[in-house]
Write an enzyme that holds these catalytic residues in place. Structure first.
Site, PDB file in Angstrom:
ATOM      1  N   LYS A 267     -14.464  38.561 122.835  1.00  0.00           N
ATOM      2  CA  LYS A 267     -13.637  37.028 123.007  1.00  0.00           C
ATOM      3  C   LYS A 267     -12.636  37.712 121.943  1.00  0.00           C
ATOM      4  O   LYS A 267     -12.840  38.448 120.590  1.00  0.00           O
ATOM      5  CB  LYS A 267     -14.451  35.831 122.183  1.00  0.00           C
ATOM      6  CG  LYS A 267     -13.559  34.821 122.160  1.00  0.00           C
ATOM      7  CD  LYS A 267     -14.307  34.594 121.469  1.00  0.00           C
ATOM      8  CE  LYS A 267     -13.696  32.503 120.129  1.00  0.00           C
ATOM      9  NZ  LYS A 267     -14.750  32.022 119.694  1.00  0.00           N
TER      10      LYS A 267
ATOM     11  N   GLY B  62      -9.720  37.946 119.358  1.00  0.00           N
ATOM     12  CA  GLY B  62     -10.346  37.384 117.511  1.00  0.00           C
ATOM     13  C   GLY B  62     -11.701  36.706 117.034  1.00  0.00           C
ATOM     14  O   GLY B  62     -12.103  36.587 115.910  1.00  0.00           O
ATOM     15  N   CYS B  63     -12.997  37.460 117.276  1.00  0.00           N
ATOM     16  CA  CYS B  63     -13.890  37.171 117.312  1.00  0.00           C
ATOM     17  C   CYS B  63     -13.886  38.091 116.182  1.00  0.00           C
ATOM     18  O   CYS B  63     -14.140  39.689 116.320  1.00  0.00           O
ATOM     19  CB  CYS B  63     -15.027  37.080 118.176  1.00  0.00           C
ATOM     20  SG  CYS B  63     -17.122  37.191 117.586  1.00  0.00           S
ATOM     21  N   GLY B  64     -14.263  37.580 114.554  1.00  0.00           N
ATOM     22  CA  GLY B  64     -15.124  38.655 114.348  1.00  0.00           C
ATOM     23  C   GLY B  64     -16.433  39.090 113.518  1.00  0.00           C
ATOM     24  O   GLY B  64     -16.302  40.481 113.770  1.00  0.00           O
TER      25      GLY B  64
END
Length: 141
Positions: free
Chosen positions: A9, A11-13
């Site tokens: 995803k 932008g998923c950290g």
């Protein structure tokens, strides 16, 4: 070292931490957007192998947290239909090396499969944001 197709995803950290571990181990990571991939039931299903259907789901997905989707109440066909409609429901990352496909990022399993340079502590799945509760661990196969 492996060429890893890594569906995340954007932008998923959590996915960023996972990708970094793969790169530190010398793997080449080819990042793909999990949410915009043109999935079909036939292309998505192999990533889940023999995992229980409930473990295919991203427990942090808004529809699950809101009680709109119950992963434990799904069979294979209904789970795939839900995920094709709402890709946020898919447990991530999805990874492919050669013909083998996997979902999720359990460090011990990934290390045994393709190798990791370091053995991180704690779970690497779930949201990295401090305001989000941790995802429950998947059941054991």
């Amino acid at each position: 070292m492996a060429d890893v197709i890594f569906f995340e995803k954007p932008g998923c950290g959590g996915n960023t931490r996972q990708r970094k571990l793969l790169e530190e181990a010398g793997h080449t990571v080819h990042v793909r957007d999990l949410l915009s991939e043109p999935w079909t039931a036939e292309s998505l299903r192999p990533f889940f192998g023999d995992w229980p259907v409930a473990d295919w789901f991203n427990r942090a997905a808004p529809a699950i947290k809101a009680g709109e989707v119950d992963p434990d109440a799904q069979d294979e066909a209904s789970a795939l239909a839900l995920m094709l409609k709402t890709p946020l429901l898919i447990r991530r990352p999805l990874m492919q090396v050669g013909d083998r496909r996997e979902c999720g990022f359990e460090a011990e399993r990934v290390d045994a499969w393709i190798g990791l340079a370091t053995k991180p502590e704690g779970r690497l799945e779930g949201c990295a944001r401090p305001d989000m509760p941790p995802c429950p661990p998947p059941s054991k196969r």
